[in-house]
Design a protein around this motif. Structure first.
Motif, mmCIF file in Angstrom:
data_model
loop_
_atom_site.group_PDB
_atom_site.id
_atom_site.type_symbol
_atom_site.label_atom_id
_atom_site.label_comp_id
_atom_site.label_asym_id
_atom_site.label_seq_id
_atom_site.Cartn_x
_atom_site.Cartn_y
_atom_site.Cartn_z
ATOM 1 N N ASP A 176 1.043 -1.162 0.142
ATOM 2 C CA ASP A 176 -0.348 -0.373 -0.178
ATOM 3 C C ASP A 176 1.056 0.895 0.069
ATOM 4 O O ASP A 176 0.297 2.204 -0.670
ATOM 5 C CB ASP A 176 -0.783 -0.298 1.534
ATOM 6 C CG ASP A 176 -1.927 1.366 1.267
ATOM 7 O OD1 ASP A 176 -2.662 0.952 0.479
ATOM 8 O OD2 ASP A 176 -2.088 2.202 2.813
ATOM 9 N N LYS A 177 1.876 1.302 0.779
ATOM 10 C CA LYS A 177 2.714 2.598 0.772
ATOM 11 C C LYS A 177 3.049 2.948 -0.368
ATOM 12 O O LYS A 177 3.215 3.829 -0.827
ATOM 13 C CB LYS A 177 3.941 2.348 2.692
ATOM 14 C CG LYS A 177 4.404 3.253 3.395
ATOM 15 C CD LYS A 177 5.377 3.009 3.144
ATOM 16 C CE LYS A 177 6.451 3.688 3.012
ATOM 17 N NZ LYS A 177 8.296 3.538 3.553
ATOM 18 N N ILE A 178 4.054 2.188 -0.720
ATOM 19 C CA ILE A 178 4.858 1.464 -1.946
ATOM 20 C C ILE A 178 4.249 2.107 -3.037
ATOM 21 O O ILE A 178 4.855 3.099 -4.095
ATOM 22 C CB ILE A 178 5.653 0.588 -2.758
ATOM 23 C CG1 ILE A 178 6.552 -0.097 -1.485
ATOM 24 C CG2 ILE A 178 6.395 0.925 -3.266
ATOM 25 C CD1 ILE A 178 7.295 -0.989 -1.818
ATOM 26 N N ARG A 180 1.525 3.646 -3.150
ATOM 27 C CA ARG A 180 0.766 5.571 -3.193
ATOM 28 C C ARG A 180 2.321 6.116 -3.433
ATOM 29 O O ARG A 180 2.277 7.024 -3.807
ATOM 30 C CB ARG A 180 0.518 5.512 -1.734
ATOM 31 C CG ARG A 180 -0.592 5.756 -1.567
ATOM 32 C CD ARG A 180 -1.748 5.956 -0.105
ATOM 33 N NE ARG A 180 -1.565 4.984 0.803
ATOM 34 C CZ ARG A 180 -0.963 5.174 2.314
ATOM 35 N NH1 ARG A 180 -0.492 6.521 2.408
ATOM 36 N NH2 ARG A 180 -0.342 4.419 3.078
ATOM 37 N N ALA A 181 3.559 5.795 -2.909
ATOM 38 C CA ALA A 181 4.405 6.692 -3.249
ATOM 39 C C ALA A 181 4.897 6.999 -4.981
ATOM 40 O O ALA A 181 5.542 7.626 -4.914
ATOM 41 C CB ALA A 181 5.773 5.878 -2.608
ATOM 42 N N GLN A 182 4.597 5.925 -5.219
ATOM 43 C CA GLN A 182 5.215 5.561 -6.791
ATOM 44 C C GLN A 182 3.970 6.136 -7.484
ATOM 45 O O GLN A 182 4.661 7.035 -8.819
ATOM 46 C CB GLN A 182 5.053 4.017 -7.495
ATOM 47 C CG GLN A 182 5.921 3.142 -6.303
ATOM 48 C CD GLN A 182 7.557 3.251 -6.984
ATOM 49 O OE1 GLN A 182 7.954 4.880 -7.094
ATOM 50 N NE2 GLN A 182 8.060 2.890 -6.834
ATOM 51 N N GLN A 183 2.887 6.338 -6.972
ATOM 52 C CA GLN A 183 1.487 7.453 -7.538
ATOM 53 C C GLN A 183 2.155 8.594 -7.148
ATOM 54 O O GLN A 183 1.555 9.539 -8.139
ATOM 55 C CB GLN A 183 0.083 7.015 -6.909
ATOM 56 C CG GLN A 183 -0.634 5.983 -7.807
ATOM 57 C CD GLN A 183 -1.445 5.216 -7.134
ATOM 58 O OE1 GLN A 183 -2.073 5.968 -5.867
ATOM 59 N NE2 GLN A 183 -2.831 5.136 -7.335
ATOM 60 N N ALA A 184 2.685 9.030 -6.548
ATOM 61 C CA ALA A 184 3.523 10.591 -6.340
ATOM 62 C C ALA A 184 4.310 10.692 -7.145
ATOM 63 O O ALA A 184 4.771 11.772 -7.034
ATOM 64 C CB ALA A 184 3.927 10.781 -5.030
ATOM 65 N N ARG A 185 4.490 10.357 -8.001
ATOM 66 C CA ARG A 185 5.765 9.975 -9.132
ATOM 67 C C ARG A 185 4.882 9.759 -10.365
ATOM 68 O O ARG A 185 6.269 9.720 -11.337
ATOM 69 C CB ARG A 185 6.887 9.354 -8.663
ATOM 70 C CG ARG A 185 7.979 9.284 -7.501
ATOM 71 C CD ARG A 185 8.974 8.839 -7.752
ATOM 72 N NE ARG A 185 9.640 7.635 -7.570
ATOM 73 C CZ ARG A 185 10.266 7.105 -7.927
ATOM 74 N NH1 ARG A 185 11.487 7.559 -8.700
ATOM 75 N NH2 ARG A 185 10.647 5.833 -7.759
ATOM 76 N N GLY A 186 3.773 9.511 -10.622
ATOM 77 C CA GLY A 186 3.341 9.528 -11.539
ATOM 78 C C GLY A 186 3.048 8.171 -12.280
ATOM 79 O O GLY A 186 2.178 7.910 -13.352
ATOM 80 N N ALA A 187 3.567 7.158 -11.535
ATOM 81 C CA ALA A 187 2.660 5.859 -11.646
ATOM 82 C C ALA A 187 1.703 5.637 -11.876
ATOM 83 O O ALA A 187 0.700 6.814 -11.007
ATOM 84 C CB ALA A 187 3.616 5.027 -11.183
ATOM 85 N N ASN A 188 1.332 4.920 -12.290
ATOM 86 C CA ASN A 188 -0.065 4.778 -13.700
ATOM 87 C C ASN A 188 -0.463 3.003 -13.384
ATOM 88 O O ASN A 188 -0.033 2.069 -14.300
ATOM 89 C CB ASN A 188 -0.532 5.242 -14.455
ATOM 90 C CG ASN A 188 -1.925 5.327 -14.498
ATOM 91 O OD1 ASN A 188 -2.581 4.600 -14.225
ATOM 92 N ND2 ASN A 188 -2.771 5.473 -16.457
ATOM 93 N N PRO A 203 7.533 -1.671 -10.613
ATOM 94 C CA PRO A 203 7.579 -0.568 -9.289
ATOM 95 C C PRO A 203 7.360 -0.191 -7.785
ATOM 96 O O PRO A 203 7.795 -0.015 -7.072
ATOM 97 C CB PRO A 203 7.093 1.542 -9.897
ATOM 98 C CG PRO A 203 7.262 0.904 -11.290
ATOM 99 C CD PRO A 203 6.304 -1.021 -11.391
ATOM 100 N N PRO A 207 11.020 -3.146 -5.188
ATOM 101 C CA PRO A 207 11.382 -2.439 -3.867
ATOM 102 C C PRO A 207 10.463 -3.180 -2.714
ATOM 103 O O PRO A 207 11.168 -3.246 -1.503
ATOM 104 C CB PRO A 207 10.503 -1.373 -3.749
ATOM 105 C CG PRO A 207 10.110 -0.360 -5.149
ATOM 106 C CD PRO A 207 9.813 -1.876 -5.786
#
Lengths: 270, 289
Positions: A176-178, A180-188, A203, A207
């Motif tokens: 869940d954490k990872i 959201r972190a990747q979403q903050a970097r634009g991951a879709n 991604p 991790p």
């Protein structure tokens, strides 16, 4: 974390069945499973179904919990039933359409398979509803103990299971954490193209693997630094000894599957 | 100061985890929060006081049970005024606790480039963005081709933050950026945050346990306890309110705490000192009379 994840379907109600020895419960599950396969006459399926509801009542559980466990398997139930009905060989044809024939034998066979699969799932669900994951792996260790004679690493196996179960919620939080972190970097993660969608999980997975290996490494060091040496000479903090009640329960299970076994033997000799 | 623009305003927000389950837990109650452009805002408070939850509301990851959140930034709303979540995620750069856990590419360059590549920019644009973010975070050029997993924790964290900066966010949200770093790296990171604000004119929200950094860096501080904002204002307003801080058991700044002891022995301060320089000035003034 405030988010509590309930692992498996364990529902603590503090009933007698919850308190019973996990070893006895696992053995009972095996006995009941055997009895399901011994059924030769259909009315005995209903007897076993009634038995499972009786156990549910003693465990102070609501029928909803059981149904929740069965829900994901409805597709499987329907499929087994249909396959048996449509493709079983038989003489008494009730309905015919192209290559499909519905025969009386097919209906009976379909019903038998349907009842067998659902009863197996129901009994297994009853075990997981009343036994916490830790107790369960304790119980499995107890049950496998005789295998020590053939040098099977029983303790290590049980420990592996305990650790695996213990870390499922941790991994869920981690994912869940990872994510959201990747979403903050634009991951879709919702791309309609299947290949892109599979790629988008890289991604998360890398991790996750890295932190899991790191965590496993740290856990190993932490265990070693507390002098963990494997099962040899290891005692338990909570020592449980099977008491009168546990054997009484086993006797009850044996008694309740007695009619099924008798019926099987009578039909067997016919 | 007049040019400051409101970026986000949160009004009377409640947030409940596991609503309707036995494990239900109210994480935020009646929270009001405002974020202004090119300001550094700090959230302080004990663990479990709701800081991280509040921070997760900022980029729309979680939605409140009641209350309202308004985003006043450019480009995050469509014509009808509805918020576009995808845009919001990148407009507010979120750096989670231990951001080094999110790094996954083969080289430092590729990892920072992950975000810009998602935006389907040209190679030249991507390179320019990556190098700019790396420079902002003080990552040297010869690290770019190295594997991120060979780097130290502090450097890796810089790489992770650079990865978020490469999305060119309008606000940067950091959840305990200093956690687990040595004092030298902490100082370096604090300096970097100030430089970021100078160079990019970006606003920064920081969750912190370190009161000294909160006081030294912030323009505005929110102090939380049990899901409520108990105290807010400029660092001076917050940290000179010794009685309230004592009640909240947040702790004091070293200078403020020393000043309190000195007050007891008769030294008077015109204004409550919140750093060493003010404390020294106050003492000199007292004895200079």
């Amino acid at each position: 974390m405030v988010n509590n994840i309930i692992l498996g379907q364990y529902m603590p109600t503090g009933s007698a069945i919850h308190r019973a020895s996990p070893k006895i419960k696992i053995i009972s599950l095996f006995l009941l499973t055997f009895s399901v396969f011994m059924v030769k006459e259909q009315y005995l399926y209903f007897y076993l179904l009634a038995l499972s509801i009786f156990i549910l009542k003693i465990a102070k559980l609501k029928i909803n919990f059981l149904l929740k466990g069965l829900k994901p398997l409805i597709f499987l139930f329907v499929l087994t039933f249909l396959l048996n009905v449509l493709f079983a060989e038989g003489d008494k044809i009730l309905y015919e359409w192209g290559i499909f024939k519905i025969t009386q034998e097919g209906l009976i066979q379909g019903f038998n398979f349907f009842m067998r699969v659902s009863l197996l799932v129901i009994f297994a669900t009853l075990l997981t509803l009343t036994t916490s994951p830790v107790e369960l792996s304790d119980g499995i260790e107890e049950c496998l103990r005789p295998l020590k004679i053939v040098k099977f690493p029983v303790h290590e196996f049980a420990l592996m299971m305990t650790i695996a179960l213990r870390f499922i919620p941790t991994l869920v939080i981690e994912v869940d954490k990872i994510k959201r972190a990747q979403q903050a970097r634009g991951a879709n993660f919702n791309d309609s193209n299947l290949i892109n969608r599979a790629k988008s999980f890289i991604p998360i997975l890398i991790p996750l693997f890295i932190t899991s290996f790191k965590r496993a490494d740290e856990l190993a060091i932490a265990m070693e630094s507390r002098c963990y040496m494997g099962g040899e000479g290891r005692t338990k903090f909570r020592h449980r000894k099977d008491g009168f009640f546990d054997y009484f329960m086993l006797a009850l299970v044996l008694a309740s599957i007695y009619p099924v076994v008798c019926n099987y033997l009578i039909n067997f000799h016919k | 100061m007049n040019s400051k623009k409101k970026l986000i305003s949160i009004n009377n927000v409640n947030f409940i985890y596991n609503e309707g389950l036995p494990t239900e837990c109210q994480a935020l109650s009646g929270v009001n929060f405002e974020l202004y452009s090119s300001e550094i805002t700090s959230l302080i408070g004990h663990t479990g006081s709701g800081k991280s939850t509040l921070v997760q509301l900022l980029n729309g990851q979680r939605s409140p049970a009641s209350g309202e959140i308004k985003w006043h930034m450019d480009g995050v709303c469509d014509q009808k005024g509805a918020v576009i979540k995808q845009k919001l995620c990148t407009a507010i750069g979120m750096v989670f606790q231990y951001p080094e856990d999110q790094v996954f590419e083969e080289t430092v360059y590729d990892d920072i480039a992950f975000g810009p590549r998602q935006l389907a920019k040209s190679d030249g644009e991507i390179e320019a963005t990556v190098l700019k973010s790396a420079d902002l975070m003080g990552i040297s050029r010869d690290l770019m081709k190295r594997s991120p997993f060979e780097l130290s924790g502090g450097t890796l964290r810089k790489v992770a933050i650079a990865g978020v900066l490469a999305m060119k966010p309008q606000a940067l949200v950091l959840d305990e950026p200093m956690a687990g770093l040595d004092p030298v790296s902490c100082d370096a990171l604090a300096k970097l945050l100030l430089e970021l604000r100078e160079n990019l004119d970006i606003s920064i929200v920081m969750v912190s346990h370190n009161l000294e950094y909160a006081a030294a860096l912030s323009d505005r501080i929110y102090c939380m306890k049990d899901g409520r904002i108990e105290l807010s204002g400029t660092p001076r307003e917050v940290f000179s309110n010794i009685e309230k801080l004592d009640e909240l058991k947040i702790g004091f700044l070293p200078a403020a705490s020393l000043a309190r002891s000195l007050k007891c022995s008769g030294i008077k301060f015109e204004l409550n000192p919140i750093n060493a320089a003010e404390l020294v000035r106050g003492i000199i003034k007292h004895y200079g009379k």
